[in-house]
Write a protein that holds these residues in place. Structure first.
Motif, PDB file in Angstrom:
ATOM      1  N   GLU A 114      46.541 -42.723 -31.902  1.00  0.00           N
ATOM      2  CA  GLU A 114      46.611 -41.813 -32.168  1.00  0.00           C
ATOM      3  C   GLU A 114      45.663 -40.834 -32.812  1.00  0.00           C
ATOM      4  O   GLU A 114      45.014 -39.628 -32.482  1.00  0.00           O
ATOM      5  N   GLU A 115      44.213 -41.832 -33.377  1.00  0.00           N
ATOM      6  CA  GLU A 115      43.231 -40.987 -34.148  1.00  0.00           C
ATOM      7  C   GLU A 115      42.353 -40.310 -32.523  1.00  0.00           C
ATOM      8  O   GLU A 115      41.356 -39.526 -32.613  1.00  0.00           O
ATOM      9  N   ASP A 116      42.452 -40.849 -31.659  1.00  0.00           N
ATOM     10  CA  ASP A 116      41.496 -40.597 -30.053  1.00  0.00           C
ATOM     11  C   ASP A 116      42.035 -39.202 -29.692  1.00  0.00           C
ATOM     12  O   ASP A 116      41.235 -38.533 -29.626  1.00  0.00           O
ATOM     13  N   VAL A 117      43.583 -39.627 -29.962  1.00  0.00           N
ATOM     14  CA  VAL A 117      43.935 -38.108 -29.462  1.00  0.00           C
ATOM     15  C   VAL A 117      43.825 -36.360 -30.438  1.00  0.00           C
ATOM     16  O   VAL A 117      43.090 -35.938 -29.936  1.00  0.00           O
ATOM     17  N   ALA A 118      43.183 -37.068 -31.815  1.00  0.00           N
ATOM     18  CA  ALA A 118      43.550 -36.364 -32.067  1.00  0.00           C
ATOM     19  C   ALA A 118      41.687 -35.904 -32.034  1.00  0.00           C
ATOM     20  O   ALA A 118      41.082 -34.641 -32.275  1.00  0.00           O
ATOM     21  N   TRP A 119      41.003 -36.420 -31.653  1.00  0.00           N
ATOM     22  CA  TRP A 119      39.606 -36.461 -31.151  1.00  0.00           C
ATOM     23  C   TRP A 119      38.999 -35.719 -30.018  1.00  0.00           C
ATOM     24  O   TRP A 119      38.730 -34.468 -30.184  1.00  0.00           O
ATOM     25  N   ALA A 120      40.592 -35.517 -29.497  1.00  0.00           N
ATOM     26  CA  ALA A 120      40.710 -35.215 -27.438  1.00  0.00           C
ATOM     27  C   ALA A 120      40.732 -33.704 -27.620  1.00  0.00           C
ATOM     28  O   ALA A 120      40.161 -32.717 -27.009  1.00  0.00           O
ATOM     29  N   ILE A 121      41.833 -33.811 -28.889  1.00  0.00           N
ATOM     30  CA  ILE A 121      42.388 -32.069 -29.375  1.00  0.00           C
ATOM     31  C   ILE A 121      41.171 -31.228 -29.332  1.00  0.00           C
ATOM     32  O   ILE A 121      40.958 -30.119 -29.022  1.00  0.00           O
ATOM     33  N   LYS A 122      40.410 -32.003 -30.689  1.00  0.00           N
ATOM     34  CA  LYS A 122      39.418 -31.518 -30.733  1.00  0.00           C
ATOM     35  C   LYS A 122      38.562 -30.931 -30.273  1.00  0.00           C
ATOM     36  O   LYS A 122      38.179 -29.527 -30.427  1.00  0.00           O
ATOM     37  N   THR A 123      37.425 -31.281 -29.640  1.00  0.00           N
ATOM     38  CA  THR A 123      36.489 -31.683 -28.621  1.00  0.00           C
ATOM     39  C   THR A 123      36.717 -30.828 -27.436  1.00  0.00           C
ATOM     40  O   THR A 123      36.885 -29.790 -26.511  1.00  0.00           O
ATOM     41  N   ALA A 124      38.859 -30.426 -27.426  1.00  0.00           N
ATOM     42  CA  ALA A 124      38.659 -30.190 -26.042  1.00  0.00           C
ATOM     43  C   ALA A 124      39.161 -28.527 -26.879  1.00  0.00           C
ATOM     44  O   ALA A 124      38.644 -27.001 -25.513  1.00  0.00           O
ATOM     45  N   SER A 125      39.576 -28.299 -27.523  1.00  0.00           N
ATOM     46  CA  SER A 125      39.958 -26.674 -27.805  1.00  0.00           C
ATOM     47  C   SER A 125      38.265 -26.033 -28.555  1.00  0.00           C
ATOM     48  O   SER A 125      37.712 -24.871 -27.579  1.00  0.00           O
ATOM     49  N   GLU A 126      36.990 -26.864 -29.214  1.00  0.00           N
ATOM     50  CA  GLU A 126      35.999 -26.450 -28.902  1.00  0.00           C
ATOM     51  C   GLU A 126      35.461 -26.205 -27.454  1.00  0.00           C
ATOM     52  O   GLU A 126      34.503 -24.986 -27.575  1.00  0.00           O
ATOM     53  N   LYS A 127      35.547 -26.790 -26.740  1.00  0.00           N
ATOM     54  CA  LYS A 127      34.897 -27.095 -25.310  1.00  0.00           C
ATOM     55  C   LYS A 127      35.262 -25.774 -24.497  1.00  0.00           C
ATOM     56  O   LYS A 127      34.837 -25.025 -23.924  1.00  0.00           O
ATOM     57  N   LYS A 128      36.983 -25.745 -24.417  1.00  0.00           N
ATOM     58  CA  LYS A 128      37.544 -24.585 -23.537  1.00  0.00           C
ATOM     59  C   LYS A 128      38.177 -23.631 -24.010  1.00  0.00           C
ATOM     60  O   LYS A 128      38.484 -22.446 -23.489  1.00  0.00           O
ATOM     61  N   GLY A 129      37.420 -23.034 -26.271  1.00  0.00           N
ATOM     62  CA  GLY A 129      37.988 -22.268 -26.328  1.00  0.00           C
ATOM     63  C   GLY A 129      39.073 -21.712 -26.473  1.00  0.00           C
ATOM     64  O   GLY A 129      39.783 -19.957 -26.276  1.00  0.00           O
ATOM     65  N   LYS A 130      40.258 -22.687 -26.694  1.00  0.00           N
ATOM     66  CA  LYS A 130      41.028 -22.537 -26.764  1.00  0.00           C
ATOM     67  C   LYS A 130      42.528 -23.753 -27.404  1.00  0.00           C
ATOM     68  O   LYS A 130      42.009 -24.647 -28.233  1.00  0.00           O
ATOM     69  N   ASP A 131      43.607 -23.222 -28.052  1.00  0.00           N
ATOM     70  CA  ASP A 131      44.110 -23.778 -29.205  1.00  0.00           C
ATOM     71  C   ASP A 131      45.118 -25.416 -28.285  1.00  0.00           C
ATOM     72  O   ASP A 131      45.763 -24.909 -27.483  1.00  0.00           O
TER      73      ASP A 131
END
Length: 210
Positions: A114-131
């Motif tokens: 679950e913590e890996d998914v949280a990392w991916a959500i944070k990373t993708a949001s920052e990289k792609k500028g989307k929520d």
């Protein structure tokens, strides 16, 4: 070589075109919940899929980043799946797709936490500028089910479902769809590319012994 669940677990992803009974193990997914007609070009279904695949590929390609997951192995992103229902309606009214509620999901390898998914959500949001915050880590313990490979348009599924229900009754089971167990579809074809008559969809329903 990348692990492909469709090939290593064929009983889950390539059932025959006649109904079978299967005990589905507990699995983990990334998931997005939504409502409405999935065919509506202005609806939220396409947004759900965009969010799902954004996180799915962030996780898959994590080995190329500074974030290293213990036990990581290369894998093929599994097919899109969906749990579907219509509140207050027994079965489905295919003429009222606007009443659909769903959980769209993509399976995760067991090493992803679950913590890996949280990392991916944070990373993708920052990289792609989307929520991407609507994506969640989701565990589904499906259990005993009847399933069948459906070939053809989604609207023709009632014919396949009728065969599934007849078979489960012959085997001493009854339908067990409820608030926790849903109509389940696994999409092996891309409706954007394949002709409707060639679409391949695993249809799965929860059951219990009579």
């Amino acid at each position: 070589m990348s692990i492909d669940f469709k090939k290593t677990e064929k009983e889950l992803y390539t059932p025959p075109k006649k109904p079978t009974i299967i005990n589905v193990p507990k699995m983990q997914f990334i998931a997005v919940r939504g409502k409405g007609d999935p065919n509506d070009p202005n609806g939220e279904y396409s947004q759900c899929l965009e969010a799902l695949y954004g996180i799915a590929y962030t996780l898959k390609m994590s080995y190329m980043s500074d974030y290293q997951m213990e036990g990581y192995y290369k894998y093929v992103v599994p097919p899109l799946e969906g749990l579907w229902w219509q509140t207050g309606i027994k079965g489905f009214d295919y003429t009222r797709k606007d009443l659909f509620e769903y959980i769209s999901m993509i399976r995760l390898p067991d090493f992803i936490k679950e913590e890996d998914v949280a990392w991916a959500i944070k990373t993708a949001s920052e990289k792609k500028g989307k929520d991407f915050s609507r994506v969640e880590f989701f565990v589904y313990d499906e259990g005993m089910c009847v399933q069948c490979m459906h070939i053809g348009p989604y609207d023709d599924e009632p014919k396949t479902i009728a065969k599934m229900e007849a078979y489960m009754k012959e085997q001493g089971y009854e339908l067990d769809i409820n608030d926790m167990r849903h109509h389940h579809e696994i999409y092996l074809g891309d409706p954007r590319k394949a002709k409707p008559e060639n679409l391949r969809t695993v249809v799965r329903h929860p059951i219990k012994k009579v």
